[in-house]
Design a protein around this motif. Sequence first.
Motif, PDB file in Angstrom:
ATOM      1  N   ALA A  81       1.092  -1.718  -0.465  1.00  0.00           N
ATOM      2  CA  ALA A  81       0.199   0.062   0.163  1.00  0.00           C
ATOM      3  C   ALA A  81       0.795   1.153   0.011  1.00  0.00           C
ATOM      4  CB  ALA A  81      -0.679   0.060   1.173  1.00  0.00           C
ATOM      5  N   SER A  82       2.305   0.992   0.621  1.00  0.00           N
ATOM      6  CA  SER A  82       2.754   2.432   1.047  1.00  0.00           C
ATOM      7  C   SER A  82       3.711   2.610  -0.464  1.00  0.00           C
ATOM      8  CB  SER A  82       3.581   2.327   1.497  1.00  0.00           C
ATOM      9  OG  SER A  82       3.366   2.405   3.034  1.00  0.00           O
ATOM     10  N   LEU A  89       1.230   9.414  -6.094  1.00  0.00           N
ATOM     11  CA  LEU A  89       2.209  10.816  -6.066  1.00  0.00           C
ATOM     12  C   LEU A  89       2.809  11.688  -6.497  1.00  0.00           C
ATOM     13  CD1 LEU A  89       2.201  11.134  -1.615  1.00  0.00           C
ATOM     14  CD2 LEU A  89       0.154  11.270  -3.918  1.00  0.00           C
ATOM     15  N   GLU A  90       4.147  10.495  -7.016  1.00  0.00           N
ATOM     16  CA  GLU A  90       5.357  10.876  -8.322  1.00  0.00           C
ATOM     17  C   GLU A  90       4.215  10.584  -9.398  1.00  0.00           C
ATOM     18  OE1 GLU A  90       7.567  10.150 -11.591  1.00  0.00           O
ATOM     19  OE2 GLU A  90       6.504   8.197 -10.672  1.00  0.00           O
ATOM     20  N   ARG A 204       1.140  15.242   2.878  1.00  0.00           N
ATOM     21  CA  ARG A 204       0.326  14.647   4.004  1.00  0.00           C
ATOM     22  C   ARG A 204       0.850  12.842   3.463  1.00  0.00           C
ATOM     23  NH1 ARG A 204      -4.213  17.643   4.874  1.00  0.00           N
ATOM     24  NH2 ARG A 204      -5.650  15.772   4.362  1.00  0.00           N
ATOM     25  N   LEU A 205       0.142  12.650   2.452  1.00  0.00           N
ATOM     26  CA  LEU A 205       0.470  11.269   2.186  1.00  0.00           C
ATOM     27  C   LEU A 205       1.614  10.689   1.277  1.00  0.00           C
ATOM     28  CD1 LEU A 205      -2.540  11.209  -0.725  1.00  0.00           C
ATOM     29  CD2 LEU A 205      -2.153   9.399   1.022  1.00  0.00           C
ATOM     30  N   MET A 206       2.449  11.543   1.045  1.00  0.00           N
ATOM     31  CA  MET A 206       4.548  11.142   1.110  1.00  0.00           C
ATOM     32  C   MET A 206       4.726  10.824   2.289  1.00  0.00           C
ATOM     33  SD  MET A 206       6.241  10.501  -0.773  1.00  0.00           S
ATOM     34  CE  MET A 206       5.536  11.202  -3.236  1.00  0.00           C
ATOM     35  N   ALA A 207       4.696  11.980   3.264  1.00  0.00           N
ATOM     36  CA  ALA A 207       4.741  11.659   4.497  1.00  0.00           C
ATOM     37  C   ALA A 207       5.036  11.096   4.871  1.00  0.00           C
ATOM     38  CB  ALA A 207       4.991  13.044   5.354  1.00  0.00           C
ATOM     39  N   PHE A 208       3.913   9.634   5.085  1.00  0.00           N
ATOM     40  CA  PHE A 208       2.733   8.862   5.588  1.00  0.00           C
ATOM     41  C   PHE A 208       3.626   7.816   5.214  1.00  0.00           C
ATOM     42  CE2 PHE A 208      -0.092   5.394   5.357  1.00  0.00           C
ATOM     43  CZ  PHE A 208       0.356   5.007   7.018  1.00  0.00           C
ATOM     44  N   PHE A 282      -1.590  11.477  10.831  1.00  0.00           N
ATOM     45  CA  PHE A 282      -1.816  11.606   9.176  1.00  0.00           C
ATOM     46  C   PHE A 282      -2.944  12.490   8.504  1.00  0.00           C
ATOM     47  CE2 PHE A 282       2.526  10.523   9.444  1.00  0.00           C
ATOM     48  CZ  PHE A 282       3.233  11.747   8.654  1.00  0.00           C
ATOM     49  N   PHE A 283      -3.815  12.050   8.723  1.00  0.00           N
ATOM     50  CA  PHE A 283      -5.325  10.768   8.156  1.00  0.00           C
ATOM     51  C   PHE A 283      -5.805  12.213   9.160  1.00  0.00           C
ATOM     52  CE2 PHE A 283      -2.287   9.056   5.343  1.00  0.00           C
ATOM     53  CZ  PHE A 283      -2.489   9.130   4.470  1.00  0.00           C
ATOM     54  N   GLY A 284      -6.391  11.993  10.848  1.00  0.00           N
ATOM     55  CA  GLY A 284      -7.242  12.161  11.066  1.00  0.00           C
ATOM     56  C   GLY A 284      -7.362  13.488  11.714  1.00  0.00           C
TER      57      GLY A 284
END
Length: 415
Positions: A81-82, A89-90, A204-208, A282-284
Amino acid sequence: MRAELPVISFICLILVLLPLPWHWRARNVATLTMIVSLAITNLFRGINSIVWAGSVVVHSHVWCDIVAKWIIGVQVSLAAASFCIAKHLESVASVRSTHTTRDDKRRRTIFELVICVGLPCLVMALHYIVQGHRFDILEDFGCAPTTYFSWPALIIVYFPQIFLSLLTLGYASVGFYWFLQRRAQFAEHLQSHNSGLTTGRYFRLMAFSVSVVLFYLALGGYVIIITIQDTPLRVWDTWANVHSNWYRVAQFPRALYPAFYWSRLLMTWYIIPIGSILFFIFFGFGQEARVEYGKMILWFRTKVLRQTIRPSNESVLPTFSVPYRNESSGRVERVVKLEDDIDMMSIDEKWDSRPDDADNHSLAPSSSSSQTQVITPPPPAATQEDTGKPSQPRDSRPISIQLPPYSNDPASRTN
């Protein structure tokens, strides 16, 4: 007995499920896979820590078979998933495509289903090759998978998650490079790409994904090192030798093993709770999360507490006073009424300073109202047939009177 294990597991289960509604509407396969993987793992571990608290008795073989295989698969699904998140994102940040079509979204969905769901299922099936016996039961922790530690085990069980984690770091680095190349117009580029991402959500998605990958790489490497130290690589020679006595269930009571073994086990157990907390951090707390929390609170107040919620934009009607003659005292008094009651009042009650002299039609406009009042003229006089005289034409159109503006001064409404 470790009473904190079920508490931590169920708290993390709730934290992971809170961002589920808006991710479900977005139909993001990679993010949904991570939510489902973390949620089910926390649920399984919470139940296990309750059932096997201070015990190693086998209560259900089928349950432990399911849990053991799930633990093998979830290690791959989180890394997969990561990887899918970083790859998407890339792609969004690159210049290879300027617009996302429906076919692109369909191909991305199929790819993520294969990687996030198909690959973990394949690893769970291949794990049977290096599964020396059925499963283990650890006191206070419950069911756990077993692996015949050999070179095939390194390739089947450990290599996929390490390889996917390294790919995730590579895609994240390239995505950050694209951001540095066009950081001035990055928000416009995301909008023109039709990806549904903002700059904040992108990071947020990338950092997570990077945080999860680094965390799992560190702990995964640690697990491999201590496993090699405790159990040297064994020779996978024949199928019969590896799977001899396969139905055996190994039981590990706390009293028979040293304390450092349980400390290592507890450290690896906290991998899933820490990943769940990272996901919630990151998402909450994003804007979409706060909107959903407001909807949940509103539903709870209206459906459970049975409260009546008044809309915040509802206006409060102003009041005004009208003259009224008290029949008992003979004095003219003022009565406070709502402005919304104007249409229900008669002309004399609103404008005549003496209500009982209705025939005089003396219109005294009040300073507390601002509207146009339409007055219908009295019926026409008798016609020529009634009086024998020619009748004069009358204008039967309504008379429109513009009243003075409403005053905000409280004194003018009561005087």
